[in-house]
Scaffold this active site. Structure first.
Site, PDB file in Angstrom:
ATOM      1  N   SER A  37     -15.225  53.690   8.503  1.00  0.00           N
ATOM      2  CA  SER A  37     -14.741  54.729   7.580  1.00  0.00           C
ATOM      3  C   SER A  37     -13.872  55.752   8.312  1.00  0.00           C
ATOM      4  CB  SER A  37     -15.919  55.466   6.934  1.00  0.00           C
ATOM      5  OG  SER A  37     -16.714  54.591   6.185  1.00  0.00           O
TER       6      SER A  37
HETATM    7  N1  SAM Z   1     -20.690  53.015   7.927  1.00  0.00           N
HETATM    8  C1  SAM Z   1     -19.737  52.090   8.493  1.00  0.00           C
HETATM    9  C2  SAM Z   1     -19.197  52.539   9.820  1.00  0.00           C
HETATM   10  O1  SAM Z   1     -19.512  53.636  10.265  1.00  0.00           O
HETATM   11  O2  SAM Z   1     -18.458  51.753  10.421  1.00  0.00           O
HETATM   12  C3  SAM Z   1     -18.588  51.789   7.576  1.00  0.00           C
HETATM   13  C4  SAM Z   1     -18.998  50.970   6.465  1.00  0.00           C
HETATM   14  S1  SAM Z   1     -17.793  49.963   5.704  1.00  0.00           S
HETATM   15  C5  SAM Z   1     -16.767  51.136   4.896  1.00  0.00           C
HETATM   16  C6  SAM Z   1     -18.869  49.299   4.442  1.00  0.00           C
HETATM   17  C7  SAM Z   1     -19.898  48.327   4.962  1.00  0.00           C
HETATM   18  O3  SAM Z   1     -20.806  48.024   3.914  1.00  0.00           O
HETATM   19  C8  SAM Z   1     -19.318  47.000   5.423  1.00  0.00           C
HETATM   20  O4  SAM Z   1     -19.694  46.739   6.732  1.00  0.00           O
HETATM   21  C9  SAM Z   1     -19.918  45.992   4.457  1.00  0.00           C
HETATM   22  O5  SAM Z   1     -20.168  44.725   5.051  1.00  0.00           O
HETATM   23  C10 SAM Z   1     -21.204  46.691   4.066  1.00  0.00           C
HETATM   24  N2  SAM Z   1     -21.797  46.264   2.797  1.00  0.00           N
HETATM   25  C11 SAM Z   1     -21.198  45.916   1.639  1.00  0.00           C
HETATM   26  N3  SAM Z   1     -22.116  45.600   0.713  1.00  0.00           N
HETATM   27  C12 SAM Z   1     -23.329  45.741   1.289  1.00  0.00           C
HETATM   28  C13 SAM Z   1     -24.674  45.541   0.848  1.00  0.00           C
HETATM   29  N4  SAM Z   1     -24.959  45.139  -0.375  1.00  0.00           N
HETATM   30  N5  SAM Z   1     -25.659  45.795   1.729  1.00  0.00           N
HETATM   31  C14 SAM Z   1     -25.406  46.210   2.990  1.00  0.00           C
HETATM   32  N6  SAM Z   1     -24.154  46.398   3.469  1.00  0.00           N
HETATM   33  C15 SAM Z   1     -23.132  46.176   2.622  1.00  0.00           C
END
Ligand code: SAM
Length: 218
Positions: free
Chosen positions: A65
């Site tokens: 993010s």
């Molecule tokens: N917090 C992260 C960081 O600091 O790098 C950024 C997160 S990224 C914007 C969103 C993340 O949510 C991705 O890695 C994606 O694989 C994960 N994601 C999407 N759907 C999900 C779910 N149902 N459960 C867990 N993770 C999920």
């Protein structure tokens, strides 16, 4: 190799100044951002992108993010030392390390196994301790509930009620909700007698929350 030089420290300080200018005023959050080397969470070829205030690819079609978004969500959560926090979407592990710097007892869940493995290894190397889970965070993580705070770092079509169920009374859920193009940051407080209070904030663009209570078909 994980090296934090005068140059990267200086770039980080500049980023912190930019965040302050954009309205992030909580010194604890700014300090945490100043402390965590964001370039460790990106491929070393992208060092010059690490301290720009923007989201960046971490592979697997996912992103780390934007620092402003990390600071914004963290600010809404209002982390107190010892808070039991569930982060949904570990991704690179960057937001996780900011939460740990602020004293959270962190559970973090990631859907993508490769990202889960990578973040777990990196945080271990950096000596950031958290409980890592690989699974569908749209269903929360019931095994360790209830939580003081839940943070969703992917865009959700709705507020899954199962996440509110997994909050303590007085607990808070921060979740971006909307369509695939844009999501509004929602902060939901769980009040006594099953009531909730919702505060709506700014609009952002997140990758989609997948899984049972996310964007199922994607
Ligand atoms: N917090 C992260 C960081 O600091 O790098 C950024 C997160 S990224 C914007 C969103 C993340 O949510 C991705 O890695 C994606 O694989 C994960 N994601 C999407 N759907 C999900 C779910 N149902 N459960 C867990 N993770 C999920």
């Amino acid at each position: 190799m994980l090296v934090d030089t005068y140059k990267t420290k200086g770039m980080r300080q500049t980023l912190v100044n930019q965040l302050r200018a954009k309205g992030i005023v909580d010194e604890r959050i700014l300090e945490a951002i100043n402390k965590v080397p964001r370039h460790f969470f990106l491929d070393s070829a992208f060092l010059n992108h690490a301290y720009q205030d923007k989201a960046f690819s971490i592979g697997e079609g996912q992103t780390i993010s934007q620092p402003y978004t990390v600071a914004y969500q963290t600010n809404l959560l209002n982390i107190n030392t010892g808070d039991k926090v569930l982060e949904i979407g570990t991704g690179s592990g960057y937001q996780a390390s900011i939460l740990i710097e602020l004293g959270a007892n962190l559970y973090t869940i990631e859907y993508n196994r490769k990202l889960y493995e990578k973040a777990k290894q990196l945080l271990h190397k950096l000596n950031y301790k958290a409980h890592f889970v690989c699974g569908d965070g749209s269903q929360g993580f019931a095994a360790a509930a209830p939580y003081d705070k839940i943070l969703v770092t992917a865009g959700s079509p709705t507020v899954p009620s199962i996440l509110i169920e997994q909050l303590k009374e007085g607990g808070k859920l921060v979740i971006p909700v909307g369509d695939l193009q844009s999501q509004q940051m929602c902060c939901i407080e769980k009040l006594p007698h099953g009531e909730t209070k919702i505060n709506l904030h700014d609009f952002f663009v997140f990758v989609p929350l997948l899984g049972k209570f996310g964007w199922k078909g994607l």
